[in-house]
Design an enzyme around this catalytic site. Structure first.
Site: not given
Ligand code: GLN
Length: 199
Positions: A50, A82, A177, A179
Site C-alpha cells: 500500500g 512491499c 506482491h 498475492e
C-alpha cells in the site's frame, strides 16, 4: 483451525485474503483487521502493500502496531509484503526519515522505500527464491528493497544485488506482491512458519 489476520487499514487487502484462504485450503479462516483487538487472537498476520506512510500512521494510531510487535515478539509469524516490508524494518532511508515514519522495528534490516526508482513503476521478474525449485514470477510495484541486513536475517532472494525476500525467524519480508499472482507457494511457505504446522 488456524486464524490468519490481514491488516486491512489500506492497500492490497482483498487479494491477500483470497490468497491466504486458498493456501489454507479449509484448514482455517482469514479475518480482516481494522482496529486494535484483532491481532492477539491470530496465529499469523499479513501486512499488505500500500502506501507505507499512511499504513504506518494508521497502524500506530489504531493501536494495531503495538499489538503486532507484542505478538511477533512472542513468536507469531508476520509476513510483510512491499509496504509491509518497510513497516517490519528497523531502519529506513532519508525518505522514511523525512516523512517521520515510525517503523515497527521488528527485523534487523535497513530499507530503501523506492529502491527501484520512480521511473519504473512496476515490473515482473522471475525470481530465484532459496528453497524453491522453480522461479517465482514476482510482481514489483514501486517496490522497496532491503539494503542491509543483520546476521540473523536469512536472505531468500535478490534482484540486481538488492535483497527482495528475507526471513528472520518468524518474520518474512517480501518486496513484491505474491498475492497478485496465482502462485500460492509463498503464502503456503508462510503458513508453515506457524508453530505446529508441518514444513
Ligand atoms: N514504495 C511504497 C511506499 O513506500 C510501497 C509500494 C507498495 O506497497 N506497492 O509506500
Amino acid at each position: 483451525m488456524l486464524k490468519i489476520g490481514v491488516i486491512a487499514i489500506q492497500g492490497n487487502v482483498q487479494e491477500h485474503v483470497q490468497a491466504a484462504e486458498r493456501a489454507l485450503d479449509g484448514r482455517g479462516t482469514v479475518v480482516k483487521i481494522k482496529h486494535a483487538g484483532g491481532v492477539p487472537g491470530c496465529d499469523a498476520v499479513i501486512i499488505p502493500g500500500g502506501e507505507s506512510t499512511t499504513l504506518c500512521r494508521l497502524a500506530w494510531s489504531e493501536g494495531i502496531a503495538q499489538e503486532i510487535i507484542d505478538r511477533a515478539r512472542s513468536g507469531m509469524p508476520v509476513m510483510g509484503t512491499c509496504a509491509g516490508l518497510i513497516l517490519l524494518a528497523s531502519r529506513g532511508d532519508q525518505e522514511v526519515a523525512k516523512t517521520k515514519q515510525r517503523l515497527l522495528g521488528l527485523m534487523d534490516t535497513t530499507v530503501d522505500r523506492n529502491a527501484f526508482g520512480r521511473q519504473v513503476d512496476s515490473f515482473e521478474a522471475p525470481l530465484r527464491i532459496k528453497g524453491f525449485d522453480e522461479p517465482f514470477n514476482a510482481v514489483f510495484i514501486r517496490a522497496p528493497a532491503i539494503t542491509s541486513a543483520g546476521k540473523g536475517v536469512d536472505v531468500l532472494a535478490k534482484l540486481d544485488d538488492r535483497i527482495v525476500a528475507a526471513r528472520q525467524g518468524n518474520l518474512l519480508a517480501l518486496a513484491f506482491h505474491p498475492e497478485l499472482t496465482d502462485d500460492l507457494r509463498l503464502h503456503k511457505y508462510f503458513l508453515h512458519m506457524i508453530p505446529g504446522e508441518r514444513n
